[in-house]
Design a protein around this motif. Structure first.
Motif, PDB file in Angstrom:
ATOM      1  N   ILE A  14     -39.745  38.230 -34.756  1.00  0.00           N
ATOM      2  CA  ILE A  14     -38.699  39.013 -34.563  1.00  0.00           C
ATOM      3  C   ILE A  14     -37.344  38.938 -35.127  1.00  0.00           C
ATOM      4  O   ILE A  14     -36.739  40.115 -35.534  1.00  0.00           O
ATOM      5  N   PHE A  15     -36.948  37.775 -35.463  1.00  0.00           N
ATOM      6  CA  PHE A  15     -35.787  37.670 -36.373  1.00  0.00           C
ATOM      7  C   PHE A  15     -35.869  38.287 -37.612  1.00  0.00           C
ATOM      8  O   PHE A  15     -34.866  38.969 -38.187  1.00  0.00           O
ATOM      9  N   ASN A  16     -37.186  38.321 -38.190  1.00  0.00           N
ATOM     10  CA  ASN A  16     -37.204  38.999 -39.691  1.00  0.00           C
ATOM     11  C   ASN A  16     -37.261  40.421 -39.329  1.00  0.00           C
ATOM     12  O   ASN A  16     -36.891  41.100 -40.417  1.00  0.00           O
ATOM     13  N   VAL A  20     -34.560  42.703 -41.514  1.00  0.00           N
ATOM     14  CA  VAL A  20     -34.610  43.784 -42.350  1.00  0.00           C
ATOM     15  C   VAL A  20     -33.558  44.595 -42.134  1.00  0.00           C
ATOM     16  O   VAL A  20     -33.009  45.365 -42.963  1.00  0.00           O
ATOM     17  N   LEU A  21     -32.911  44.882 -40.755  1.00  0.00           N
ATOM     18  CA  LEU A  21     -31.906  45.658 -40.506  1.00  0.00           C
ATOM     19  C   LEU A  21     -30.756  45.185 -41.059  1.00  0.00           C
ATOM     20  O   LEU A  21     -29.829  46.138 -41.594  1.00  0.00           O
ATOM     21  N   CYS A  22     -30.622  43.860 -41.099  1.00  0.00           N
ATOM     22  CA  CYS A  22     -29.358  43.299 -41.570  1.00  0.00           C
ATOM     23  C   CYS A  22     -29.459  43.587 -43.119  1.00  0.00           C
ATOM     24  O   CYS A  22     -28.233  43.910 -43.718  1.00  0.00           O
ATOM     25  N   ILE A  28     -26.250  49.380 -47.559  1.00  0.00           N
ATOM     26  CA  ILE A  28     -25.436  50.365 -47.228  1.00  0.00           C
ATOM     27  C   ILE A  28     -24.001  50.250 -47.603  1.00  0.00           C
ATOM     28  O   ILE A  28     -23.209  51.070 -48.226  1.00  0.00           O
ATOM     29  N   VAL A  29     -23.565  49.105 -47.069  1.00  0.00           N
ATOM     30  CA  VAL A  29     -22.283  48.675 -47.525  1.00  0.00           C
ATOM     31  C   VAL A  29     -21.934  48.549 -48.976  1.00  0.00           C
ATOM     32  O   VAL A  29     -20.880  49.170 -49.366  1.00  0.00           O
ATOM     33  N   GLY A  30     -22.602  47.843 -49.423  1.00  0.00           N
ATOM     34  CA  GLY A  30     -22.330  47.810 -50.904  1.00  0.00           C
ATOM     35  C   GLY A  30     -22.490  49.122 -51.782  1.00  0.00           C
ATOM     36  O   GLY A  30     -21.752  49.291 -52.576  1.00  0.00           O
ATOM     37  N   ILE A  66     -33.581  41.000 -49.606  1.00  0.00           N
ATOM     38  CA  ILE A  66     -33.918  40.679 -48.164  1.00  0.00           C
ATOM     39  C   ILE A  66     -35.039  41.095 -47.609  1.00  0.00           C
ATOM     40  O   ILE A  66     -35.897  40.749 -46.976  1.00  0.00           O
ATOM     41  N   PHE A  67     -35.375  42.382 -48.187  1.00  0.00           N
ATOM     42  CA  PHE A  67     -36.618  43.030 -47.703  1.00  0.00           C
ATOM     43  C   PHE A  67     -37.935  42.360 -47.928  1.00  0.00           C
ATOM     44  O   PHE A  67     -38.715  42.243 -47.352  1.00  0.00           O
TER      45      PHE A  67
END
Length: 240
Positions: A14-16, A20-22, A28-30, A66-67
C-alpha cells in the motif's frame, strides 16, 4: 512469516501505491517551478529572484525515478524477495538523502532572500526597460502585473514618476493597449508581490521534499523489517 510481518508486507504494498502518488506530486511541483523559471529565462529573471533551476530539475528527476522504485517495492513485497526489497530500501534511502539536500538548498535560498533587494533588481533589470524596445521585459511586466494583481514597483505612480507614461491596462486586468483609471488600479507593488512569490516557491519546494522524505523513511523501515523477516525464514529452511 508471522502475522505481524504479513501485515507489514501488505502495508509495504500500500505504501508503494502512495509512493507513486508522492512521486507524481514531486514531479508536478518540479515541472511547474521549472516552467515558470524557463518561460522568462531570456530576461534574466534569476537576477531578481535567484536560480530555482537546480531544485526544480532535481525534483523532476526524483519524481520520475520514484515510479521505477515503487515498482521494485511492489514486486518485492508481493513475491517476498529479500534481494528486491533490500534493493528497494537502498534506492529509497538514496532518494531520501537527495531530497533532504534539495530541501536544505531551497531553505538556504529562502533565507538568503533577505539579502536580495527585490525593488532595486526589479526596477533596474525589468521595469526601467518597459518604455524601451525591449518587448520581453514589457511582456514580463504586464504578465506579472496581471497574474499577481500588482502595479509598478511600489505602486501605480511609478509609471508616471519613473517611466513618464500612462498606467497600462495590465494594472487593472484590462488589455495592455488600454490605460487604467487610478481608481481601479491594483494597489500592491510588484516588487513585494514577486518577493512573496519567490518565498512561497522556495518554501513549497523545501516543504514538499521534506514531507515526502518523511513518508519514505517509514517505507524504508517497513522494507527492512520485511526483508529481515524473509531472511530469518530462509535461514530456518522453510518457504515464506
Amino acid at each position: 512469516m508471522g502475522c505481524g510481518m504479513g501485515v507489514i508486507k501488505y502495508l509495504l504494498f500500500i505504501f508503494n501505491f502512495i509512493f507513486v502518488l508522492c512521486g507524481l506530486a514531486i514531479l508536478i511541483v518540479g515541472v511547474l517551478v521549472h516552467l515558470g523559471d524557463k518561460n522568462y529565462s531570456n530576461i534574466h529573471v534569476e537576477d531578481i529572484t535567484g536560480d530555482l533551476t537546480f531544485p526544480a530539475i532535481t525534483l523532476i528527476v526524483i519524481g520520475s525515478i520514484i515510479f521505477l522504485i515503487a515498482f521494485f517495492g511492489c514486486c518485492g513485497a508481493i513475491r517476498e524477495s529479500h534481494c528486491m526489497i533490500v534493493t528497494f530500501a537502498c534506492l529509497l534511502l538514496t532518494i531520501l538523502i537527495i531530497q533532504v539536500a534539495v530541501a536544505i538548498y531551497a531553505f538556504v535560498v529562502l533565507k538568503n532572500a533577505d539579502d536580495i533587494n527585490f525593488k532595486e533588481e526589479y526596477t533596474k533589470n525589468v521595469f526601467n526597460k518597459y518604455r524601451d524596445s525591449d518587448q520581453e521585459s514589457k511582456n514580463f511586466v504586464n504578465f506579472v502585473q496581471k497574474e499577481l494583481e500588482c502595479c509598478g514597483v511600489d505602486d501605480y505612480r511609478d509609471f508616471a514618476n519613473i517611466l513618464h507614461i500612462g498606467i497600462p491596462g495590465s494594472c487593472c486586468g484590462k488589455e495592455v493597449s488600454t490605460e487604467c483609471d487610478q481608481s481601479h488600479v491594483y494597489k500592491k507593488g510588484c516588487a513585494v508581490a514577486l518577493e512573496n512569490l519567490f518565498r512561497t516557491a522556495c518554501a513549497g519546494l523545501g516543504g514538499v521534499a521534506l514531507g515526502i522524505a518523511a513518508i519514505e523513511l517509514i517505507g524504508i523501515i517497513f522494507a527492512l523489517c520485511l526483508a529481515n523477516s524473509i531472511k530469518n525464514a530462509e535461514r530456518r529452511g522453510y518457504s515464506v
